[in-house]
Motif scaffolding. Structure first.
Motif, PDB file in Angstrom:
ATOM      1  N   UNK A 294     -27.331  44.748  44.494  1.00 54.04           N
ATOM      2  CA  UNK A 294     -27.028  43.362  44.421  1.00 54.04           C
ATOM      3  C   UNK A 294     -28.354  42.878  45.159  1.00 54.04           C
ATOM      4  N   UNK A 295     -29.263  41.884  44.662  1.00 53.15           N
ATOM      5  CA  UNK A 295     -30.241  40.915  45.635  1.00 53.15           C
ATOM      6  C   UNK A 295     -29.296  39.102  46.150  1.00 53.15           C
ATOM      7  N   UNK A 296     -29.861  39.718  47.438  1.00 53.17           N
ATOM      8  CA  UNK A 296     -29.065  38.231  47.253  1.00 53.17           C
ATOM      9  C   UNK A 296     -30.220  37.164  48.810  1.00 53.17           C
ATOM     10  N   UNK A 297     -30.139  35.869  48.570  1.00 54.17           N
ATOM     11  CA  UNK A 297     -31.291  35.673  49.173  1.00 54.17           C
ATOM     12  C   UNK A 297     -30.702  34.866  50.583  1.00 54.17           C
ATOM     13  N   UNK A 298     -31.828  35.023  51.534  1.00 50.85           N
ATOM     14  CA  UNK A 298     -31.407  34.872  52.722  1.00 50.85           C
ATOM     15  C   UNK A 298     -31.855  33.379  52.791  1.00 50.85           C
ATOM     16  N   UNK A 299     -31.931  32.058  52.370  1.00 50.36           N
ATOM     17  CA  UNK A 299     -31.721  30.973  53.029  1.00 50.36           C
ATOM     18  C   UNK A 299     -31.195  30.258  52.561  1.00 50.36           C
ATOM     19  N   UNK A 300     -29.482  30.529  52.371  1.00 52.08           N
ATOM     20  CA  UNK A 300     -28.579  30.291  53.421  1.00 52.08           C
ATOM     21  C   UNK A 300     -28.743  30.491  54.959  1.00 52.08           C
ATOM     22  N   UNK A 301     -28.821  30.823  55.580  1.00 49.54           N
ATOM     23  CA  UNK A 301     -29.181  31.090  56.600  1.00 49.54           C
ATOM     24  C   UNK A 301     -30.409  31.430  57.152  1.00 49.54           C
ATOM     25  N   UNK A 302     -30.750  29.989  58.214  1.00 49.90           N
ATOM     26  CA  UNK A 302     -31.847  29.953  58.215  1.00 49.90           C
ATOM     27  C   UNK A 302     -31.982  30.203  60.174  1.00 49.90           C
ATOM     28  N   UNK A 303     -30.834  30.536  60.496  1.00 47.91           N
ATOM     29  CA  UNK A 303     -30.753  31.481  61.687  1.00 47.91           C
ATOM     30  C   UNK A 303     -29.870  32.279  61.298  1.00 47.91           C
ATOM     31  N   UNK A 304     -30.361  34.415  62.655  1.00 46.93           N
ATOM     32  CA  UNK A 304     -29.606  35.053  62.379  1.00 46.93           C
ATOM     33  C   UNK A 304     -29.707  35.636  61.641  1.00 46.93           C
ATOM     34  N   UNK A 305     -29.086  37.201  61.097  1.00 47.64           N
ATOM     35  CA  UNK A 305     -29.024  37.553  60.208  1.00 47.64           C
ATOM     36  C   UNK A 305     -27.325  37.845  59.182  1.00 47.64           C
ATOM     37  N   UNK A 306     -27.858  37.445  58.001  1.00 44.18           N
ATOM     38  CA  UNK A 306     -26.637  37.298  56.556  1.00 44.18           C
ATOM     39  C   UNK A 306     -25.964  38.680  56.790  1.00 44.18           C
ATOM     40  N   UNK A 307     -24.643  39.008  56.447  1.00 42.74           N
ATOM     41  CA  UNK A 307     -23.664  39.259  56.422  1.00 42.74           C
ATOM     42  C   UNK A 307     -23.697  39.312  55.152  1.00 42.74           C
ATOM     43  N   UNK A 308     -23.179  40.381  53.982  1.00 40.93           N
ATOM     44  CA  UNK A 308     -22.802  40.485  53.173  1.00 40.93           C
ATOM     45  C   UNK A 308     -21.843  41.808  52.692  1.00 40.93           C
TER      46      UNK A 308
END
Length: 201
Positions: free
Chosen positions: A42-56
């Protein structure tokens, strides 16, 4: 993205900011042919998380007895960012033919908390629960039986707490194989390990 799979629905509860990190959910589908392999990337974009780290988080479920040409008959979804109530009334779904199954999915994002969830229809079954990194909650319910044709009982889901950052819902009607009633959908779960490869902003 998931190579070889088709994006069925993308539910976005809003953009993250310094205060809120609302959940984003993508449902992919694939008709099993025996060539799926032993893992899914699974590949995802961090564009929705302008700050901090995304959790998936990720989960994979299989259903048999669905129409291989059009396995999903109807979809509805929605969501909101910011503080949300524990109780959420889902959109009411109808089935165009007998023996369809109804899937009800609840998502939530809450700083420092993951939740359990219940469904208002007692015969529904929770097939999978994701609780990731004290932040994300996803619970996947289904009707656990084929349904009669027509408008179905409206579902609501209740979390064990009120999410601070947002919540979402996805509702699917799984279409039975033709002719209707020839087979019965049987849900099965499979363990899946999701790795964020090459995430880009």
């Amino acid at each position: 993205a998931v190579p070889g799979w088709t994006a069925l629905v993308r539910q976005n509860s809003g953009f993250s900011n310094d205060v809120y990190a609302p959940p984003k959910t993508v449902i992919y589908q694939r008709i099993a042919t025996g060539t799926e392999g032993s893992s899914v990337s699974v590949n995802f974009s961090t564009a929705y998380w302008p700050n901090g780290n995304p959790y998936v988080g990720a989960v994979m479920l299989s259903y048999t007895g669905v129409d291989p040409n059009a396995p999903v008959e109807a979809i509805s979804y929605g969501g909101s960012s910011g503080p949300a109530p524990a109780l959420l009334t889902h959109q009411q779904m109808g089935t165009a033919e007998a023996n369809a199954w109804l899937v009800t999915i609840r998502t939530a994002s809450s700083t420092g908390s993951v939740f359990t969830a219940t469904d208002s229809v007692g015969t529904d079954v929770a097939r999978a629960t994701i609780g990731a990194l004290n932040e994300l909650t996803t619970v996947w319910f289904d009707s656990n039986a084929p349904l009669a044709q027509g408008l179905q009982t409206q579902r609501s889901t209740t979390l064990s707490g009120a999410p601070t950052d947002g919540t979402g819902q996805i509702n699917l009607v799984l279409k039975p194989a033709s002719p209707a009633g020839a087979t019965v959908a049987l849900a099965q779960t499979a363990n899946v390990t999701a790795t964020a490869n090459g995430a880009t902003g």
